[in-house]
Design an enzyme around this catalytic site. Sequence first.
Site, PDB file in Angstrom:
ATOM      1  N   LYS A 217       0.807  -1.219   0.000  1.00  0.00           N
ATOM      2  CA  LYS A 217       0.000   0.000   0.000  1.00  0.00           C
ATOM      3  C   LYS A 217       0.841   1.271   0.000  1.00  0.00           C
ATOM      4  O   LYS A 217       1.795   1.396   0.755  1.00  0.00           O
ATOM      5  CB  LYS A 217      -0.919  -0.009   1.225  1.00  0.00           C
ATOM      6  CG  LYS A 217      -2.044  -1.022   1.093  1.00  0.00           C
ATOM      7  CD  LYS A 217      -2.589  -1.462   2.450  1.00  0.00           C
ATOM      8  CE  LYS A 217      -3.458  -0.394   3.074  1.00  0.00           C
ATOM      9  NZ  LYS A 217      -3.837  -0.769   4.459  1.00  0.00           N
TER      10      LYS A 217
ATOM     11  N   GLY B  60      10.247  -5.683   6.771  1.00  0.00           N
ATOM     12  CA  GLY B  60      10.044  -7.091   7.111  1.00  0.00           C
ATOM     13  C   GLY B  60       9.932  -7.999   5.902  1.00  0.00           C
ATOM     14  O   GLY B  60      10.676  -8.980   5.765  1.00  0.00           O
TER      15      GLY B  60
HETATM   16  P1  ADP Z   1       7.801  -4.510   3.812  1.00  0.00           P
HETATM   17  O1  ADP Z   1       7.381  -5.432   4.933  1.00  0.00           O
HETATM   18  O2  ADP Z   1       9.059  -4.979   3.141  1.00  0.00           O
HETATM   19  O3  ADP Z   1       7.863  -3.077   4.253  1.00  0.00           O
HETATM   20  P2  ADP Z   1       5.084  -4.334   2.813  1.00  0.00           P
HETATM   21  O4  ADP Z   1       4.596  -4.929   4.095  1.00  0.00           O
HETATM   22  O5  ADP Z   1       4.788  -2.919   2.567  1.00  0.00           O
HETATM   23  O6  ADP Z   1       6.664  -4.598   2.674  1.00  0.00           O
HETATM   24  O7  ADP Z   1       4.485  -5.129   1.587  1.00  0.00           O
HETATM   25  C1  ADP Z   1       4.636  -6.521   1.423  1.00  0.00           C
HETATM   26  C2  ADP Z   1       3.391  -7.152   0.870  1.00  0.00           C
HETATM   27  O8  ADP Z   1       2.980  -6.512  -0.310  1.00  0.00           O
HETATM   28  C3  ADP Z   1       3.642  -8.596   0.504  1.00  0.00           C
HETATM   29  O9  ADP Z   1       2.777  -9.410   1.287  1.00  0.00           O
HETATM   30  C4  ADP Z   1       3.276  -8.668  -0.990  1.00  0.00           C
HETATM   31  O10 ADP Z   1       2.587  -9.843  -1.346  1.00  0.00           O
HETATM   32  C5  ADP Z   1       2.384  -7.472  -1.140  1.00  0.00           C
HETATM   33  N1  ADP Z   1       2.322  -6.999  -2.533  1.00  0.00           N
HETATM   34  C6  ADP Z   1       3.314  -6.464  -3.276  1.00  0.00           C
HETATM   35  N2  ADP Z   1       2.877  -6.174  -4.514  1.00  0.00           N
HETATM   36  C7  ADP Z   1       1.577  -6.540  -4.583  1.00  0.00           C
HETATM   37  C8  ADP Z   1       0.584  -6.487  -5.608  1.00  0.00           C
HETATM   38  N3  ADP Z   1       0.850  -6.011  -6.816  1.00  0.00           N
HETATM   39  N4  ADP Z   1      -0.653  -6.933  -5.296  1.00  0.00           N
HETATM   40  C9  ADP Z   1      -0.910  -7.428  -4.067  1.00  0.00           C
HETATM   41  N5  ADP Z   1      -0.015  -7.506  -3.063  1.00  0.00           N
HETATM   42  C10 ADP Z   1       1.216  -7.071  -3.312  1.00  0.00           C
HETATM   43 MG    MG Z   2       5.465  -5.862   5.764  1.00  0.00          MG
END
Ligand code: ADP
Ligand code: MG
Length: 394
Positions: A197, A350
């Site tokens: 998001k 994460g």
């Molecule tokens: P981080 O933990 O590295 O900060 P986020 O928690 O913001 O990352 O996002 C990770 C999640 O985003 C993962 O579960 C991944 O599946 C999801 N994600 C990434 N791109 C998409 C997409 N195009 N549609 C749906 N989910 C997505």
């Molecule tokens: Mg995350």
Amino acid sequence: MTKQTIRDVNWEGKRALVRVDFNVPLEDGRITDDTRVRAALPTIQYLLDHGAAVVLMSHLGRPKKKVVEGLRLAPVAAHLGQLLGRTVKTAPTTTGPEAEAAAQALKAGEVLMLENTRFDAREEANDEGMARELAKLGDVYVNDAFGAAHRAHASTEGVAHFLPAVSGLLMERELAELGGLLENPERPFVAIMGGAKISDKISVITNLLRIVDTLLIGGGMANTFFLAMGHNVGDSLVEANAVGEVNNILAFARERNAEILLPTDAVIADAMSADANRKVVSVDAVPDGWRILDIGPASVAAFSEKIKQAKTVVWNGPMGYFEAAPFAEGTRGIAQAMSESAGRTVIGGGDSVAAVEQMGLADKIGHISTGGGASLELLEGRALPGVVALNDKA
Ligand code: ADP
Ligand code: MG
């Protein structure tokens, strides 16, 4: 401001009260990933080698302010003992007479693990009474729990007001690698942002745009940019109410003369599942009933080119739904490009860290942060309460 570290203290005959982040994943009492325990070893070993008695404290899971048998720290203490090759004692409580007796009895070279700090309702309230009770358990407070440093709790912030307080080696490294990144980066400086998001990460993006030369955007968050550009995004994850924020980001980038690159192609599927039908299309050609689940090969190539030219690269957030193998290629491609970079490379967050570890590329990255939320707050340019509370270097 630079903080004092364990190297600034004479430990001979002293008790170190050390906040570590041993919040490890457990399955049936078994540790499934001991990365966080290993990350604290240099600090613990340093203290033992320099004549200290070591009293450890950590939270584990979400016990909701009461004792939860399955969230006791004894299995983690036992595992630490194996890694250190010495016995790690345990206390039945976090503070109070039993914990005090155990800490008092501890000799130089011995290690004691206190019980889960979150069993005590006062921990998350940053209660002064609890902080004072904790302070009785050591002579000097050491904070090595970078992953919890964005929380002002009794064991991460409060206690630092009642003892000399210094950072551990992991904390020091995280602050130098992640915090230092934004101070004087070698250029070109490229940031890659992804994840689900856009709304979670607007302040990170805005802060990074103040300093980077190029920002690459992928993952679910790119969909809201496509919407702002007037593209149809089908059933993609999208935040229609964040289009205004996206336009602000684009305007800020123009003002700062920072380049923003969005994916030009995408892997789309007719359901969010590994066995869905899928194809690669241009981002302006997503049919109704389909959803974007990864960046496409042309985008991977364009992003990789930018990464290869960069002297400094920071990455947060997967490029797609990487948990399902058919949609992990975009994330893998970025991880690969970073692993081949000759520049300084840093990954925080994460899921991004989990992805890189899963792909076996972690040891080819300059720095992989152990803190999810804390790493994002640092990139946002925010001061972490657990760090602010430590003593400044003279
Ligand atoms: P981080 O933990 O590295 O900060 P986020 O928690 O913001 O990352 O996002 C990770 C999640 O985003 C993962 O579960 C991944 O599946 C999801 N994600 C990434 N791109 C998409 C997409 N195009 N549609 C749906 N989910 C997505
Ligand atoms: Mg995350």
